[in-house]
Design a protein around this motif. Structure first.
Motif, PDB file in Angstrom:
ATOM      1  N   UNK A 193       0.840  -1.199   0.000  1.00  0.00           N
ATOM      2  CA  UNK A 193       0.000   0.000   0.000  1.00  0.00           C
ATOM      3  C   UNK A 193       0.876   1.251   0.000  1.00  0.00           C
ATOM      4  N   UNK A 194       0.546   2.205  -0.870  1.00  0.00           N
ATOM      5  CA  UNK A 194       1.163   3.524  -0.848  1.00  0.00           C
ATOM      6  C   UNK A 194       0.243   4.464  -0.081  1.00  0.00           C
ATOM      7  N   UNK A 195       0.805   5.219   0.841  1.00  0.00           N
ATOM      8  CA  UNK A 195      -0.006   6.124   1.658  1.00  0.00           C
ATOM      9  C   UNK A 195       0.617   7.522   1.632  1.00  0.00           C
ATOM     10  N   UNK A 196      -0.231   8.523   1.825  1.00  0.00           N
ATOM     11  CA  UNK A 196       0.254   9.898   1.897  1.00  0.00           C
ATOM     12  C   UNK A 196       0.557  10.306   3.332  1.00  0.00           C
ATOM     13  N   UNK A 197      -0.147   9.686   4.274  1.00  0.00           N
ATOM     14  CA  UNK A 197       0.034  10.049   5.679  1.00  0.00           C
ATOM     15  C   UNK A 197      -0.640  11.349   6.056  1.00  0.00           C
ATOM     16  N   UNK A 198      -1.362  11.960   5.106  1.00  0.00           N
ATOM     17  CA  UNK A 198      -2.019  13.226   5.367  1.00  0.00           C
ATOM     18  C   UNK A 198      -3.397  13.029   5.973  1.00  0.00           C
ATOM     19  N   UNK A 199      -4.114  14.135   6.195  1.00  0.00           N
ATOM     20  CA  UNK A 199      -5.473  14.057   6.757  1.00  0.00           C
ATOM     21  C   UNK A 199      -6.386  13.213   5.872  1.00  0.00           C
ATOM     22  N   UNK A 200      -7.166  12.370   6.479  1.00  0.00           N
ATOM     23  CA  UNK A 200      -8.086  11.531   5.722  1.00  0.00           C
ATOM     24  C   UNK A 200      -7.493  10.209   5.275  1.00  0.00           C
ATOM     25  N   UNK A 201      -6.183  10.039   5.437  1.00  0.00           N
ATOM     26  CA  UNK A 201      -5.548   8.788   5.048  1.00  0.00           C
ATOM     27  C   UNK A 201      -5.322   7.963   6.311  1.00  0.00           C
ATOM     28  N   UNK A 202      -6.167   6.966   6.533  1.00  0.00           N
ATOM     29  CA  UNK A 202      -6.112   6.157   7.750  1.00  0.00           C
ATOM     30  C   UNK A 202      -5.006   5.112   7.619  1.00  0.00           C
ATOM     31  N   UNK A 203      -3.833   5.437   8.127  1.00  0.00           N
ATOM     32  CA  UNK A 203      -2.675   4.553   8.003  1.00  0.00           C
ATOM     33  C   UNK A 203      -2.923   3.230   8.714  1.00  0.00           C
ATOM     34  N   UNK A 204      -3.522   3.287   9.902  1.00  0.00           N
ATOM     35  CA  UNK A 204      -3.750   2.053  10.662  1.00  0.00           C
ATOM     36  C   UNK A 204      -4.710   1.126   9.929  1.00  0.00           C
ATOM     37  N   UNK A 205      -5.659   1.684   9.212  1.00  0.00           N
ATOM     38  CA  UNK A 205      -6.574   0.854   8.422  1.00  0.00           C
ATOM     39  C   UNK A 205      -5.820   0.146   7.302  1.00  0.00           C
ATOM     40  N   UNK A 206      -4.919   0.866   6.627  1.00  0.00           N
ATOM     41  CA  UNK A 206      -4.106   0.240   5.587  1.00  0.00           C
ATOM     42  C   UNK A 206      -3.260  -0.897   6.168  1.00  0.00           C
ATOM     43  N   UNK A 207      -2.665  -0.635   7.312  1.00  0.00           N
ATOM     44  CA  UNK A 207      -1.818  -1.642   7.950  1.00  0.00           C
ATOM     45  C   UNK A 207      -2.629  -2.877   8.326  1.00  0.00           C
ATOM     46  N   UNK A 208      -3.793  -2.669   8.933  1.00  0.00           N
ATOM     47  CA  UNK A 208      -4.641  -3.793   9.336  1.00  0.00           C
ATOM     48  C   UNK A 208      -5.066  -4.614   8.126  1.00  0.00           C
ATOM     49  N   UNK A 209      -5.374  -3.941   7.015  1.00  0.00           N
ATOM     50  CA  UNK A 209      -5.797  -4.658   5.808  1.00  0.00           C
ATOM     51  C   UNK A 209      -4.672  -5.541   5.284  1.00  0.00           C
ATOM     52  N   UNK A 210      -3.446  -5.003   5.231  1.00  0.00           N
ATOM     53  CA  UNK A 210      -2.322  -5.769   4.697  1.00  0.00           C
ATOM     54  C   UNK A 210      -1.912  -6.917   5.621  1.00  0.00           C
ATOM     55  N   UNK A 211      -2.082  -6.725   6.932  1.00  0.00           N
ATOM     56  CA  UNK A 211      -1.656  -7.741   7.896  1.00  0.00           C
ATOM     57  C   UNK A 211      -2.691  -8.844   8.088  1.00  0.00           C
ATOM     58  N   UNK A 212      -3.801  -8.776   7.380  1.00  0.00           N
ATOM     59  CA  UNK A 212      -4.859  -9.781   7.499  1.00  0.00           C
ATOM     60  C   UNK A 212      -4.640 -10.909   6.505  1.00  0.00           C
ATOM     61  N   UNK A 213      -4.934 -12.139   6.938  1.00  0.00           N
ATOM     62  CA  UNK A 213      -4.871 -13.320   6.063  1.00  0.00           C
ATOM     63  C   UNK A 213      -3.492 -13.512   5.451  1.00  0.00           C
ATOM     64  N   UNK A 214      -2.453 -13.488   6.290  1.00  0.00           N
ATOM     65  CA  UNK A 214      -1.100 -13.732   5.806  1.00  0.00           C
ATOM     66  C   UNK A 214      -0.920 -15.207   5.482  1.00  0.00           C
ATOM     67  N   UNK A 215      -0.238 -15.484   4.352  1.00  0.00           N
ATOM     68  CA  UNK A 215       0.073 -16.861   3.982  1.00  0.00           C
ATOM     69  C   UNK A 215       1.305 -17.354   4.740  1.00  0.00           C
ATOM     70  N   UNK A 216       1.609 -18.644   4.555  1.00  0.00           N
ATOM     71  CA  UNK A 216       2.706 -19.258   5.302  1.00  0.00           C
ATOM     72  C   UNK A 216       4.058 -18.626   5.017  1.00  0.00           C
ATOM     73  N   UNK A 217       4.258 -18.095   3.800  1.00  0.00           N
ATOM     74  CA  UNK A 217       5.550 -17.503   3.464  1.00  0.00           C
ATOM     75  C   UNK A 217       5.503 -15.979   3.441  1.00  0.00           C
ATOM     76  N   UNK A 218       4.435 -15.395   3.953  1.00  0.00           N
ATOM     77  CA  UNK A 218       4.313 -13.939   3.974  1.00  0.00           C
ATOM     78  C   UNK A 218       5.081 -13.340   5.152  1.00  0.00           C
ATOM     79  N   UNK A 219       5.483 -12.082   4.981  1.00  0.00           N
ATOM     80  CA  UNK A 219       6.096 -11.313   6.065  1.00  0.00           C
ATOM     81  C   UNK A 219       5.583  -9.888   5.963  1.00  0.00           C
TER      82      UNK A 219
END
Length: 363
Positions: free
Chosen positions: A182-208
């Motif tokens: 995910x590319x993020x701006x970090x500015x107002x309206x850009x929910x960084x924690x939401x992006x992080x939670x989305x990417x960290x969900x359903x990790x496969x066995x070889x994911x990091x």
């Protein structure tokens, strides 16, 4: 289709065309450039500094153009993007990214005289399970070193949240938008924690899933601003602890806690490194050539059951680890590799301590 989609398409297309054109012109002028660099080298500080920098620039341009052409081929093979996110094509993109990093680092080690060593248990000590990778951040080079290690040494498929300014590079933009990042701006309206939670969900066995809790590269000024901001917000105890850390920024726990919640059964891998801390700009690279440096990394794998529950306890746990990382960095300040003989081979430092795992994975 939105205006932003058209903007990204035009940016990628124009950027890719410019990179290819620049590479062609650069290669056409390479004989002249090498001659000029050879003439200038005896008058510049360092051993053949202009030639080394010219060669690294050439390798980077050729690699980037090659990757862009490969990305075009993959796009055509996928039915002009129709199946580009299918598992087979996703794996091909990870392999392409790994090839790029391996080739670039082999040349960097040879030309810039870099050495990468590793301490601590390797992330592949327990294969078949995903990881949350929590790393120190101290320069643009450290991110590449971490991705190189995860992909080349341990055959992991990293997921990472990046600043959107990196998307101006057409290779980075195209490649990383086709795999889970995910590319993020970090500015107002850009929910960084939401992006992080989305990417960290359903990790496969070889994911990091990779996160840098400091939120930016370490510099003394950023460290002071981070401490001041903690005090402004009333977090005086955290500010006091941050003042005791001289080599790292105070960690921002929000993103890390979001990743923990999104992947509740995943172990955490903490990563510290030192060696490229002061190489932040092109000017720094120029002054440091030939670098003659050893990059040392340290890995700590923490089983999930050892991480406390509850927000306050997890923040305290993260701070305690960052204090340990700060101490480790202090004890492993960058050192020169030693003298170079007439044939360009590296000498050994008197107290060189390189783990067996690091020696085995030197290439």
């Amino acid at each position: 289709m939105t205006a932003s989609w058209w903007f990204r398409l035009v940016r990628r297309t124009v950027g890719a065309a410019l990179v290819v054109a620049l590479t062609v012109v650069f290669l056409a002028l390479l004989p002249v450039s090498l001659l000029v660099a050879a003439v200038v080298s005896p008058f510049s500080q360092g051993r053949w500094r202009p030639i080394r920098l010219l060669w690294i620039a050439t390798v980077q341009l050729v690699l980037e153009t090659t990757v862009l052409l490969a990305l075009l081929v993959l796009w055509l093979m996928s039915g002009c993007g129709w199946r580009i996110r299918a598992p087979w094509f996703e794996r091909r993109h990870y392999l392409l990214a790994r090839w790029y990093l391996v080739t670039l680092f082999r040349e960097a080690r040879r030309v810039l005289r870099l050495k990468i060593t590793t301490q601590g248990p390797a992330p592949d000590a327990h294969p078949g399970s995903p990881l949350l990778v929590c790393s120190r951040h101290a320069g643009p080079g450290d991110s590449l070193v971490l991705m190189y290690a995860l992909m080349h040494w341990y055959d992991r498929e990293p997921r990472v949240v990046l600043k959107d300014t990196l998307a101006w590079d057409p290779m980075v933009d195209t490649l990383l938008n086709r795999i889970p990042n995910r590319f993020i701006s970090g500015g107002p309206g850009d929910d960084v924690e939401e992006h992080i939670a989305h990417l960290a969900t359903d990790l496969d066995d070889d994911d990091a899933f990779v996160i840098f809790p400091e939120g930016g590269n370490f510099t003394p000024k950023r460290r002071e601003r981070a401490i001041a901001k903690l005090r402004e917000r009333g977090f005086h105890h955290m500010a006091d602890r941050a003042e005791g850390m001289r080599n790292v920024l105070a960690p921002r726990p929000g993103g890390f806690l979001a990743a923990l919640e999104a992947s509740p059964d995943t172990d955490v891998l903490l990563v510290a490194h030192t060696g490229l801390d002061h190489v932040l700009t092109v000017g720094d690279v120029w002054r440091e050539l030939p670098m003659d440096k050893e990059i040392t990394t340290r890995w700590w794998r923490v089983p999930r059951e050892e991480i406390p529950s509850g927000r306050d306890a997890q923040i305290d746990w993260l701070y305690r680890w960052w204090e340990d990382i700060d101490h480790w960095v202090e004890e492993h300040k960058p050192t020169d590799l030693g003298p170079i003989d007439p044939f360009g081979r590296l000498g050994r430092r008197p107290h060189q301590d390189v783990a067996d795992e690091a020696r085995r994975r030197a290439d």
